[in-house]
Write a protein that holds these residues in place. Sequence first.
Motif, PDB file in Angstrom:
ATOM      1  N   GLN A   1       0.823  -1.208   0.000  1.00  0.00           N
ATOM      2  CA  GLN A   1       0.000   0.000   0.000  1.00  0.00           C
ATOM      3  C   GLN A   1       0.859   1.259   0.000  1.00  0.00           C
ATOM      4  OE1 GLN A   1      -3.775   0.243   2.144  1.00  0.00           O
ATOM      5  NE2 GLN A   1      -2.889   1.907   3.344  1.00  0.00           N
ATOM      6  N   ARG A   2       1.903   1.286   0.808  1.00  0.00           N
ATOM      7  CA  ARG A   2       2.763   2.475   0.894  1.00  0.00           C
ATOM      8  C   ARG A   2       3.423   2.774  -0.449  1.00  0.00           C
ATOM      9  NH1 ARG A   2       7.983   2.877   1.014  1.00  0.00           N
ATOM     10  NH2 ARG A   2       8.296   0.658   1.473  1.00  0.00           N
ATOM     11  N   ILE A   3       3.981   1.755  -1.081  1.00  0.00           N
ATOM     12  CA  ILE A   3       4.699   1.952  -2.338  1.00  0.00           C
ATOM     13  C   ILE A   3       3.755   2.422  -3.437  1.00  0.00           C
ATOM     14  CG2 ILE A   3       5.918   0.717  -4.174  1.00  0.00           C
ATOM     15  CD1 ILE A   3       7.181  -0.979  -1.887  1.00  0.00           C
ATOM     16  N   ILE A   4       2.578   1.798  -3.524  1.00  0.00           N
ATOM     17  CA  ILE A   4       1.635   2.194  -4.564  1.00  0.00           C
ATOM     18  C   ILE A   4       1.105   3.596  -4.314  1.00  0.00           C
ATOM     19  CG2 ILE A   4      -0.683   1.724  -5.442  1.00  0.00           C
ATOM     20  CD1 ILE A   4       0.019  -1.170  -5.590  1.00  0.00           C
ATOM     21  N   SER A   5       0.843   3.939  -3.055  1.00  0.00           N
ATOM     22  CA  SER A   5       0.366   5.280  -2.736  1.00  0.00           C
ATOM     23  C   SER A   5       1.412   6.333  -3.086  1.00  0.00           C
ATOM     24  CB  SER A   5       0.003   5.370  -1.253  1.00  0.00           C
ATOM     25  OG  SER A   5      -0.489   6.654  -0.928  1.00  0.00           O
ATOM     26  N   ASP A   6       2.666   6.102  -2.713  1.00  0.00           N
ATOM     27  CA  ASP A   6       3.740   7.048  -3.050  1.00  0.00           C
ATOM     28  C   ASP A   6       3.870   7.207  -4.561  1.00  0.00           C
ATOM     29  OD1 ASP A   6       4.238   7.345  -0.370  1.00  0.00           O
ATOM     30  OD2 ASP A   6       6.047   6.106  -0.345  1.00  0.00           O
ATOM     31  N   ASN A   7       3.730   6.100  -5.273  1.00  0.00           N
ATOM     32  CA  ASN A   7       3.810   6.115  -6.729  1.00  0.00           C
ATOM     33  C   ASN A   7       2.690   6.974  -7.324  1.00  0.00           C
ATOM     34  OD1 ASN A   7       2.697   4.683  -9.376  1.00  0.00           O
ATOM     35  ND2 ASN A   7       4.904   4.294  -9.326  1.00  0.00           N
ATOM     36  N   LEU A   8       1.478   6.847  -6.786  1.00  0.00           N
ATOM     37  CA  LEU A   8       0.348   7.627  -7.295  1.00  0.00           C
ATOM     38  C   LEU A   8       0.526   9.114  -7.016  1.00  0.00           C
ATOM     39  CD1 LEU A   8      -2.794   5.462  -6.452  1.00  0.00           C
ATOM     40  CD2 LEU A   8      -1.790   5.933  -8.690  1.00  0.00           C
ATOM     41  N   VAL A   9       1.095   9.453  -5.881  1.00  0.00           N
ATOM     42  CA  VAL A   9       1.342  10.864  -5.567  1.00  0.00           C
ATOM     43  C   VAL A   9       2.282  11.468  -6.604  1.00  0.00           C
ATOM     44  CG1 VAL A   9       2.444  12.429  -3.922  1.00  0.00           C
ATOM     45  CG2 VAL A   9       0.842  10.689  -3.109  1.00  0.00           C
ATOM     46  N   ARG A  10       3.319  10.747  -6.975  1.00  0.00           N
ATOM     47  CA  ARG A  10       4.259  11.270  -7.974  1.00  0.00           C
ATOM     48  C   ARG A  10       3.581  11.434  -9.333  1.00  0.00           C
ATOM     49  NH1 ARG A  10       7.795   7.460  -5.166  1.00  0.00           N
ATOM     50  NH2 ARG A  10       9.314   8.643  -3.925  1.00  0.00           N
ATOM     51  N   LYS A  11       2.777  10.472  -9.724  1.00  0.00           N
ATOM     52  CA  LYS A  11       2.071  10.582 -10.998  1.00  0.00           C
ATOM     53  C   LYS A  11       1.118  11.770 -10.980  1.00  0.00           C
ATOM     54  CE  LYS A  11       2.264   5.623 -11.973  1.00  0.00           C
ATOM     55  NZ  LYS A  11       1.573   4.335 -11.772  1.00  0.00           N
ATOM     56  N   ALA A  12       0.403  11.936  -9.875  1.00  0.00           N
ATOM     57  CA  ALA A  12      -0.544  13.050  -9.781  1.00  0.00           C
ATOM     58  C   ALA A  12       0.175  14.395  -9.841  1.00  0.00           C
ATOM     59  CB  ALA A  12      -1.363  12.935  -8.496  1.00  0.00           C
ATOM     60  N   LYS A  13       1.360  14.486  -9.257  1.00  0.00           N
ATOM     61  CA  LYS A  13       2.130  15.732  -9.335  1.00  0.00           C
ATOM     62  C   LYS A  13       2.494  16.047 -10.786  1.00  0.00           C
ATOM     63  CE  LYS A  13       4.240  15.872  -4.728  1.00  0.00           C
ATOM     64  NZ  LYS A  13       5.517  15.869  -3.970  1.00  0.00           N
ATOM     65  N   LEU A  14       2.834  15.030 -11.562  1.00  0.00           N
ATOM     66  CA  LEU A  14       3.157  15.246 -12.974  1.00  0.00           C
ATOM     67  C   LEU A  14       1.931  15.703 -13.756  1.00  0.00           C
ATOM     68  CD1 LEU A  14       5.470  12.184 -13.679  1.00  0.00           C
ATOM     69  CD2 LEU A  14       6.144  14.583 -13.701  1.00  0.00           C
ATOM     70  N   ILE A  15       0.772  15.165 -13.400  1.00  0.00           N
ATOM     71  CA  ILE A  15      -0.451  15.467 -14.148  1.00  0.00           C
ATOM     72  C   ILE A  15      -1.068  16.789 -13.717  1.00  0.00           C
ATOM     73  CG2 ILE A  15      -2.792  14.661 -14.671  1.00  0.00           C
ATOM     74  CD1 ILE A  15      -1.717  11.778 -14.170  1.00  0.00           C
ATOM     75  N   TYR A  16      -1.072  17.061 -12.394  1.00  0.00           N
ATOM     76  CA  TYR A  16      -1.824  18.196 -11.868  1.00  0.00           C
ATOM     77  C   TYR A  16      -0.955  19.343 -11.347  1.00  0.00           C
ATOM     78  CZ  TYR A  16      -5.649  14.846 -12.055  1.00  0.00           C
ATOM     79  OH  TYR A  16      -6.574  13.929 -12.479  1.00  0.00           O
ATOM     80  N   GLY A  17       0.339  19.070 -11.111  1.00  0.00           N
ATOM     81  CA  GLY A  17       1.212  20.138 -10.635  1.00  0.00           C
ATOM     82  C   GLY A  17       2.121  19.659  -9.523  1.00  0.00           C
TER      83      GLY A  17
END
Length: 244
Positions: free
Chosen positions: A160-176
Amino acid sequence: MHITITLQSDTPWEIPVNYNHFLQAAIYRHLSPEFAEFLHNQGYIVDRRRFALFSFSRLIGPHDYVSASKMLVFQNTAKLMLSSPIEQFIREITQVLLMEGIRIGSQFLRVTSIQTEIFKVEKSVIEVETLSPVVAYSTLLRSDGRRYTKYFHPGEKDFQRIISDNLVRKAKLIYGTDLTFAPVSIDSIGDFRKQIVLYKNTIIEAYNGKFILEGDSRLLQAAVDAGLGGKNSCGFGCIRPISR
């Protein structure tokens, strides 16, 4: 955005059971040379991590497994799903495939249709199913200083931790990149299934199943569009929402 590509052959066709790299190569080959080189060699970078921001499914369709040759034999028709939040990726791959068809390894297949779907995430909780298995891993050091890769299963907290951290990075690329997000909660629905994939010369442990994702809707949207977990552009973590 998701696209579903229908592939057609006049005769049965075969592909090695570990075919991720054949599909990956075909996808890059059907993008413009400049864009393909950018995604493959550079990609989108945040926190010193590199992302191609696309994922793809397993091949879906009637097929047989030939154990002696470790080949899958498809009966004429198969479907392939791709997802990406990058408009250029969807536009280029769609235009080229409709005009030229697709070559996977040595097999040429006609593209008879491409269906586009937009899954708009507006809630903080969604249920999803995997179209290709999800990977969560860390690179660790042994006592002698050598590196090794440890894979985690959905029952472990590190998954869960690894996937959540991964999603945060992707969202930063997409949204800022200046945005901050709380972690996403990930729980499996029922049993999950382990799948061992040989990608080129690397053994990868991944998991298929259904999951409940809870968190900021932008993180959930990133999961749906860019993929869940790691190694998305190698054919892992392609998902779609399901409704009950």
